[in-house]
Design an enzyme around this catalytic site. Structure first.
Site, PDB file in Angstrom:
ATOM      1  N   PRO A 273     -77.634  43.765 -17.653  1.00 13.23           N
ATOM      2  CA  PRO A 273     -76.672  43.429 -16.596  1.00 13.23           C
ATOM      3  C   PRO A 273     -77.121  42.223 -15.784  1.00 13.23           C
ATOM      4  CG  PRO A 273     -78.030  45.275 -15.892  1.00 13.23           C
ATOM      5  CD  PRO A 273     -78.457  44.932 -17.293  1.00 13.23           C
ATOM      6  N   ARG A 275     -74.327  39.969 -13.579  1.00 16.01           N
ATOM      7  CA  ARG A 275     -73.375  39.907 -12.474  1.00 16.01           C
ATOM      8  C   ARG A 275     -73.374  41.179 -11.610  1.00 16.01           C
ATOM      9  NH1 ARG A 275     -68.617  36.819 -12.991  1.00 16.01           N
ATOM     10  NH2 ARG A 275     -68.845  36.999 -15.236  1.00 16.01           N
ATOM     11  N   TYR A 315     -63.035  28.511 -14.025  1.00 16.96           N
ATOM     12  CA  TYR A 315     -62.354  29.676 -14.605  1.00 16.96           C
ATOM     13  C   TYR A 315     -61.090  30.072 -13.849  1.00 16.96           C
ATOM     14  CZ  TYR A 315     -67.298  30.333 -15.954  1.00 16.96           C
ATOM     15  OH  TYR A 315     -68.580  30.160 -16.384  1.00 16.96           O
ATOM     16  N   CYS A 341     -64.272  14.491  -5.005  1.00 21.09           N
ATOM     17  CA  CYS A 341     -63.108  13.679  -5.384  1.00 21.09           C
ATOM     18  C   CYS A 341     -62.481  14.138  -6.692  1.00 21.09           C
ATOM     19  CB  CYS A 341     -63.516  12.226  -5.466  1.00 21.09           C
ATOM     20  SG  CYS A 341     -64.091  11.657  -3.876  1.00 21.09           S
ATOM     21  N   GLU A 342     -61.966  15.325  -6.708  1.00 21.10           N
ATOM     22  CA  GLU A 342     -61.240  15.859  -7.869  1.00 21.10           C
ATOM     23  C   GLU A 342     -60.263  16.909  -7.357  1.00 21.10           C
ATOM     24  OE1 GLU A 342     -62.726  17.032 -11.502  1.00 21.10           O
ATOM     25  OE2 GLU A 342     -64.614  15.949 -11.331  1.00 21.10           O
TER      26      GLU A 342
HETATM   27  N1  LLP Z   1     -76.330  39.389 -22.152  1.00 25.46           N
HETATM   28  C1  LLP Z   1     -75.803  38.356 -22.813  1.00 25.46           C
HETATM   29  C2  LLP Z   1     -76.142  38.158 -24.223  1.00 25.46           C
HETATM   30  C3  LLP Z   1     -74.913  37.481 -22.149  1.00 25.46           C
HETATM   31  O1  LLP Z   1     -74.370  36.478 -22.812  1.00 25.46           O
HETATM   32  C4  LLP Z   1     -74.599  37.694 -20.784  1.00 25.46           C
HETATM   33  C5  LLP Z   1     -73.709  36.798 -20.061  1.00 25.46           C
HETATM   34  C6  LLP Z   1     -75.208  38.786 -20.131  1.00 25.46           C
HETATM   35  C7  LLP Z   1     -76.061  39.625 -20.855  1.00 25.46           C
HETATM   36  C8  LLP Z   1     -74.947  39.091 -18.693  1.00 25.46           C
HETATM   37  O2  LLP Z   1     -73.619  39.408 -18.502  1.00 25.46           O
HETATM   38  P1  LLP Z   1     -73.098  39.947 -17.089  1.00 25.46           P
HETATM   39  O3  LLP Z   1     -73.691  41.315 -16.861  1.00 25.46           O
HETATM   40  O4  LLP Z   1     -73.535  38.985 -16.052  1.00 25.46           O
HETATM   41  O5  LLP Z   1     -71.637  39.978 -17.254  1.00 25.46           O
HETATM   42  N2  LLP Z   1     -70.630  31.963 -15.867  1.00 25.46           N
HETATM   43  C9  LLP Z   1     -69.679  33.011 -16.130  1.00 25.46           C
HETATM   44  C10 LLP Z   1     -70.323  34.200 -16.807  1.00 25.46           C
HETATM   45  C11 LLP Z   1     -71.017  33.878 -18.101  1.00 25.46           C
HETATM   46  C12 LLP Z   1     -71.667  35.080 -18.748  1.00 25.46           C
HETATM   47  C13 LLP Z   1     -72.471  34.688 -19.926  1.00 25.46           C
HETATM   48  N3  LLP Z   1     -73.190  35.761 -20.566  1.00 25.46           N
HETATM   49  C14 LLP Z   1     -68.993  33.401 -14.827  1.00 25.46           C
HETATM   50  O6  LLP Z   1     -69.289  32.797 -13.784  1.00 25.46           O
HETATM   51  O7  LLP Z   1     -68.123  34.269 -14.809  1.00 25.46           O
END
Ligand code: LLP
Length: 423
Positions: A273, A275, A315, A341-342
């Site tokens: 995890p 996020r 996003y 500036c966008e």
């Molecule tokens: N494991 C792998 C293999 C991943 O690719 C990711 C996230 C995670 C774990 C962690 O996932 P989480 O628990 O955070 O959902 N920048 C984007 C999110 C990109 C996530 C990429 N991979 C955003 O701001 O929403």
């Protein structure tokens, strides 16, 4: 966001006034709550306590050393996707044995570094990478545990840019290739003894995950029936958080799905995890520079911009926006924008906010994950500082990286060095 509450008319982070922090470090800045980090981590640790599971926090969401240290002290492992993240995890005191190295494009140098440091598991995403890792492992005389990241071809139902588990994504290996690679596992230097998956991020529904786990469980049984060893299962990350009005699944409900779908396979489990550990533990605090009435709309121009928090621009992501001190009066719809500036430097379109004036402080909610780590210095804007609050204490855990420091990184070639202007 239980750790961010209104006291004496203004928002606080735990026991620390945001107005005071703004006076001390200037705006914009990120602020993180240690109590919130601990609470989120413990929710996972408690939910999975009865299973043979390691919680490997995904550093990509937020890799500040202080954040990592809070989690390391709770016993967290780490999921890293680059040599840089691996160094950060080790620097924060996370034991190598509790680190998983994932990612689609690891170089030989990164793999060698991981092997020398003894990381607990390497997740491989292609047959070419398995060959490369095997070669590096032979050279170094190491026998790492390797898991194949398979692609279960399940649509996670999240934003297209953060979905990873369908056949059209660059991630993972299809099941047929996985069977072939396991068939040759005996001839390898590395110990190919696990599977990994991750289908996407900000999941607000567990059904796609359950489907993916189910498919992988079938694969585990098939591989075992063919005489292969599958001792580890890495279940990825992906649990959503509350940005607006979502009711994301809890770690406890995830644990129930895990138990039902893969709990009886007898595998050592890993969760990754990101996020859901740091997202709700952080805010971006910004000051209003101007309130500008256009012909069609009112714009609130904040001193934070897309370079500081890119999620809305990239996003179309929703972040809650609140004034630190709420003024009396009727709410009205405004566009909240930054100074870059966008046109895409827009945080919110026609958002109803209470009255806001120049000089007021605003917070962007749920900004602890994929906030500061995705920041850039576009428009030569300094990298914003990060502050950790812990009860009544606070500390600047990354100072503002100022313009002088940025300019000092550039080099002028010697042939351009003399004289500013050609005669
Ligand atoms: N494991 C792998 C293999 C991943 O690719 C990711 C996230 C995670 C774990 C962690 O996932 P989480 O628990 O955070 O959902 N920048 C984007 C999110 C990109 C996530 C990429 N991979 C955003 O701001 O929403």
């Amino acid at each position: 966001m239980a750790e961010f509450t209104v006291r004496r008319g203004a928002l606080q982070a735990e026991g620390v006034s945001l107005e005071r922090l703004a006076r001390e470090v200037g705006t914009p800045f990120y602020v993180y709550s240690a109590a919130s980090l601990r609470r989120a981590y413990r929710a996972y640790a408690d939910a999975f306590a009865h299973l043979p599971a390691t919680i490997c926090y995904a550093l990509k969401a937020n890799s500040n050393q202080a954040v990592l240290r809070v989690l390391a002290r709770e016993g967290a492992g780490a999921d890293v996707v680059s040599g840089g993240e691996l160094k950060r995890a080790l620097a924060a005191g996370i034991p190598a044995a509790r680190i998983v190295f994932s990612g689609v494009g690891k170089t030989d140098d990164e793999l060698a570094y991981a092997l020398r440091r003894g990381v607990g598991q390497i997740n491989v995403e292609s047959d070419a990478e398995l060959d490369a890792l095997d070669r590096v492992a032979r050279r170094l005389g190491k026998r790492p545990h390797v898991s194949l990241r398979v692609n279960p071809d399940v649509d996670a139902g999240t934003h297209a840019k953060i979905t990873t588990g369908t056949a059209e994504n660059k991630f993972g290996i299809d099941f047929a290739t996985a069977r072939r690679l396991f068939a040759g596992a005996g001839k390898r230097q590395v110990r190919l003894d696990g599977l990994a998956l991750h289908i996407g991020s900000q999941l607000t529904d567990l059904k796609p995950l359950a489907r993916a786990y189910g498919r992988v469980a079938v694969l585990v049984r098939e591989l075992r029936a063919a005489g292969r060893t599958v001792a580890r299962l890495d279940l990825g990350g992906g649990l959503g958080i509350r940005y607006r009005d979502e009711t994301p699944p809890t770690p406890a409900s995830l644990a129930r799905v895990v138990e039902k779908d893969v709990g009886k396979l007898g595998c050592a489990l890993t969760l990754e995890p990101g996020r859901s550990i740091v997202g709700e533990a952080g805010l971006l605090v910004s000051r209003v520079i101007y309130v500008k009435d256009g012909t069609a709309r009112r714009f609130v121009v904040a001193d934070a911009a897309m370079n500081d928090l890119i999620r809305p621009a990239l996003y179309g992501a929703y972040h809650e926006i609140l004034p630190v001190r709420r003024r009396k009066g009727a709410a009205r719809a405004v566009d909240v924008v930054g100074p870059v500036c966008e046109s895409s430097d827009t945080f919110a379109v026609q958002r109803r906010l209470p009255p806001v004036k120049a000089g007021d402080l605003l917070v962007f909610g749920s900004a602890g994950a994929y906030g500061s780590v995705m920041a850039s210095t576009y428009n030569t804007r300094p990298l914003v500082p990060e502050i950790l609050v812990d009860g009544k204490r606070h500390a600047v855990v990354r100072p503002r990286i100022g313009v002088e420091a940025l300019i000092a990184q550039d080099r002028v070639p010697t042939w351009l060095d003399r004289g500013a202007r050609r005669r």
